[in-house]
Design an enzyme around this catalytic site. Structure first.
Site, PDB file in Angstrom:
ATOM      1  N   LYS A   1       0.843  -1.194   0.000  1.00  0.00           N
ATOM      2  CA  LYS A   1       0.000   0.000   0.000  1.00  0.00           C
ATOM      3  C   LYS A   1       0.879   1.245   0.000  1.00  0.00           C
ATOM      4  O   LYS A   1       2.057   1.172   0.380  1.00  0.00           O
ATOM      5  CB  LYS A   1      -0.861   0.025   1.278  1.00  0.00           C
ATOM      6  CG  LYS A   1      -1.951  -1.033   1.332  1.00  0.00           C
ATOM      7  CD  LYS A   1      -2.733  -0.893   2.642  1.00  0.00           C
ATOM      8  CE  LYS A   1      -3.780  -1.977   2.796  1.00  0.00           C
ATOM      9  NZ  LYS A   1      -4.888  -1.905   1.838  1.00  0.00           N
TER      10      LYS A   1
ATOM     11  N   ARG B   1      -9.973 -11.977   2.598  1.00  0.00           N
ATOM     12  CA  ARG B   1     -10.773 -13.093   2.072  1.00  0.00           C
ATOM     13  C   ARG B   1      -9.993 -14.404   2.143  1.00  0.00           C
ATOM     14  O   ARG B   1     -10.583 -15.471   2.246  1.00  0.00           O
ATOM     15  CB  ARG B   1     -11.217 -12.756   0.641  1.00  0.00           C
ATOM     16  CG  ARG B   1     -10.067 -12.438  -0.262  1.00  0.00           C
ATOM     17  CD  ARG B   1     -10.480 -11.609  -1.479  1.00  0.00           C
ATOM     18  NE  ARG B   1     -10.735 -10.206  -1.148  1.00  0.00           N
ATOM     19  CZ  ARG B   1     -11.139  -9.312  -2.031  1.00  0.00           C
ATOM     20  NH1 ARG B   1     -11.337  -9.657  -3.279  1.00  0.00           N
ATOM     21  NH2 ARG B   1     -11.353  -8.059  -1.665  1.00  0.00           N
TER      22      ARG B   1
END
Ligand code: BES
Ligand code: ZN
Ligand code: MN
Length: 499
Positions: free
Chosen positions: A279, A353
Site C-alpha cells: 500500500k 478473504r
C-alpha cells in the site's frame, strides 16, 4: 462504571448532579423534570420562558441549585422532537451528558431514564441504551498519554419514581453496561498500535475473556494450520516474523442441542501493509485497525458469556500480519484452502478473504450451521456506503434480514447488497479454481462472493465494516477512533436467535 437503579424522587437525591430532560417545544415540563422545576420554584420553566432552554437535541443546560433542593446541580438535556426520539437518542443523550458531567469533574451523577415517558420507549430497552451510552460515551484510549488523568465520573444512579419498574430497569441497565464494556473492549483492541496488538496479543485478550467468563479457548499455531491444510491463511502469514494464531472460543448456551449454534468469524489482520503489492503511505496509515472484525467477535463473546443466551456460539479469528519480505507470498502464487479449493493470488493486498476462506472452511468442518463473518474487507465499501452503515452480504435472505434487523434494533445500521451469480466470473482464474480479486467494479461484492466460496451452503452473512470501524470524530456514543462496530449487532443477533 457503577450503574445503580433506585426508586425515589429525583428532586430529593443527595448528589452532586441530577440529569433531567426536555422535549423540544414543551413549555411546561412534566414528570421528573416538572418535579425538579417545581422544587426549585420554577427555575426550569423560567429558562424555557426566556428562550434559553428550547429542548433541542444536543442542548445541555447546567443549573446550580444553591441549596434550593438536595442535588447540587441540575443538568437539563434537550431531547429534540418527541415523535422522532428513539433508543439511539437515549444512547446519545446519555453519552453526551456523561461526557459533560465528567468534563466538569462530577464523580457521581443521578439521572432519569430518557424516553420511557412521553416518547413511549420500552423500559428495559431505554435503560439498556442509557447504560450503553454512559459506558461507551466515556471511553478514551489514553494509555500512551503521559499526562492522562482518570475519568472523574464513576457512578451513575438511575432514579425511577414508579417502584414497579425498577427491576426491569435494573436488568436493562445491567445488560447495557455489559454490552457497553464489550464495545469498549473491542475499541481497546482495535485502537492498540500494531507493534503491541500482534496475533499473539489478540490471543492474550481472548484468554482474558475465557478466564474471566468461563468460555473455552483454543489457540492454534502454524504446524496445526499446516496439518489442517490452511494454505490460504499460511500464505498470508508467511511474509511476517510474527507467528500467526488461529483463535477459537466456545460458549455452550444450549449444550443439549449441539446443532443450535452459530459461528462468529472475524478478520484478524493485525497490520495490513498490503504485502508485496504494498500500500502507499496514506493507505497504510490506519491498517493497525485491520483486525477490527476479529476484535468485534472476541468482544461480542465477552458480552455473550455474561448474558448467557440459550444458543451455542463459536468465535473464530484467523490472526496474522500481512507483510512484504523475502518469504512473503508473491502475486501469481497459487494456494490451496482447507476445503481443497485453489486460489491464485492476483493481489497480495486482498488478504482478508484468504484468511477468512480457511476460517469458513474450518467453521463448516466443525459443524457450525450458521455463520456471520465480520471484516474490514474492502476500501470499496466506503465508496459505496460511506461511514453511515455496514454492507451486508449473504446467501440466505431471511438470515441476512435477521442480521440487518439486529443491527437496526441497536442503532448499528447494515445495508444488504446484491450477490448475483453473474459477478462470479469476475474472479475466475486461468490456472486455479478462483483468483483472490474481482477487478474494479463491485469490489465489495466480489470480495464477499469469494468468502462465500468457502461456506459450503450454510446460511451465512458477511459484514464489511471497512467504512464503519473507525470514526473521524466523536458524536453521541461514538468516540473518535475505533467504533466497536458491530459488537452490539452480534450480541443482539445471538440473543434474538436464542429467542
Ligand atoms: N484492509 C483492506 C481494506 C480496507 C481499506 C479497510 C481501507 C479499511 C480501510 C483490505 O485488505 C484491502 O487491502 N483490500 C483491497 C482489495 C483489493 C486489492 C481487491 C482494497 O480494498 O483495495
Ligand atoms: Zn486488509
Ligand atoms: Mn489488504
Amino acid at each position: 462504571m457503577n450503574i445503580k437503579v433506585v426508586a425515589g424522587n429525583i428532586a430529593e437525591q443527595n448528589t452532586s448532579a441530577v440529569v433531567v430532560n426536555l422535549f423540544e417545544g414543551v413549555k411546561e415540563p412534566g414528570g421528573a423534570t416538572g418535579a425538579v422545576d417545581k422544587a426549585m420554584g420554577g427555575a426550569i420553566s423560567a429558562l424555557i420562558a426566556d428562550g434559553e432552554i428550547k429542548g433541542k437535541r444536543g442542548e445541555l443546560t447546567l443549573i446550580h441549585t444553591l441549596g434550593s433542593i438536595a442535588p447540587k446541580r441540575v443538568l437539563v438535556a434537550g431531547l429534540g422532537k418527541a415523535d422522532s426520539f428513539t433508543l439511539d437518542g437515549v444512547r446519545s443523550v446519555a453519552a453526551e451528558t456523561a461526557r459533560h458531567l465528567n468534563g466538569i469533574g462530577v464523580e457521581s451523577a443521578t439521572t432519569i431514564v430518557h424516553g420511557a415517558g412521553i416518547a413511549g420507549l420500552d423500559d428495559h430497552a431505554s435503560a439498556q441504551a442509557l447504560a450503553e451510552g454512559v459506558v461507551m460515551g466515556l471511553y478514551r484510549f489514553d494509555k500512551y498519554k503521559s499526562n492522562a488523568g482518570d475519568s472523574s465520573l464513576s457512578e451513575v444512579t438511575v432514579v425511577e419514581f414508579d417502584q414497579s419498574k425498577v427491576e426491569t430497569l435494573r436488568q436493562g441497565a445491567k445488560a447495557g453496561r455489559v454490552i457497553g464494556e464489550a464495545v469498549n473492549f473491542c475499541r481497546d483492541m482495535a485502537n492498540e498500535p500494531a507493534n503491541n496488538m500482534t496475533p499473539s496479543e489478540m490471543a492474550e485478550r481472548a484468554l482474558e475473556v475465557a478466564q474471566a467468563h468461563g468460555v473455552e479457548l483454543e489457540v492454534k499455531e502454524r504446524p496445526w494450520m499446516a496439518e489442517m491444510g490452511m494454505g490460504a491463511l499460511l500464505g498470508v502469514a508467511q511474509g511476517s516474523e510474527e507467528p500467526p494464531k488461529f483463535i477459537i472460543m466456545r460458549y455452550s448456551g444450549d449444550p443439549e442441542n449441539e446443532e443450535n449454534n452459530i459461528g462468529l468469524l472475524g478478520k484478524g489482520i493485525t497490520f495490513d501493509s498490503g504485502g508485496l503489492d504494498i500500500k502507499n503511505a496514506a493507505g497504510m496509515s490506519t491498517m493497525k485497525g485491520d483486525m477490527a472484525g476479529g476484535a468485534s467477535v472476541i468482544a461480542a463473546m465477552q458480552a455473550i458469556a455474561q448474558l448467557k443466551p440459550k444458543v451455542n456460539v463459536t468465535v473464530i479469528v484467523p490472526a496474522t500480519e500481512n507483510m512484504p519480505s523475502g518469504t512473503a507470498q508473491r502475486p501469481g502464487d497459487v494456494v490451496r484452502a482447507m476445503n481443497g479449493k485453489t486460489i491464485e493470488i492476483d493481489n497480495t493486498d486482498a488478504e482478508g478473504r484468504l484468511v477468512l476462506a480457511d476460517a469458513m472452511s474450518y467453521a463448516r468442518s466443525v459443524g457450525l450451521s450458521r455463520l456471520v463473518d465480520v471484516a474490514t474487507l474492502t476500501g470499496a465499501m466506503s465508496v459505496a456506503l460511506g461511514d453511515q452503515c455496514m454492507g451486508a452480504f449473504g446467501n440466505d435472505d431471511e438470515f441476512t434480514q435477521k442480521v440487518v434487523d439486529a443491527g437496526n434494533a441497536v442503532g448499528e445500521r447494515a445495508w444488504p447488497l446484491p450477490m448475483f451469480d453473474e459477478y462470479k466470473s469476475q474472479y475466475s482464474s486461468d490456472i486455479a479454481d478462483i483468483k483472490n480479486t474481482g477487478g474494479r467494479g463491485a469490489g465489495s461484492i466480489t470480495g464477499a462472493l469469494i468468502i462465500g466460496e468457502f461456506n459450503d451452503g450454510a446460511p451465512w452473512v458477511h459484514l464489511d465494516i471497512a467504512g464503519t470501524a473507525r470514526a473521524r470524530s466523536s458524536k453521541g456514543a461514538t468516540v473518535k477512533g475505533a467504533t466497536g462496530v458491530p459488537v452490539r449487532t452480534l450480541v443482539q443477533l445471538v440473543c434474538d436467535l436464542a429467542g
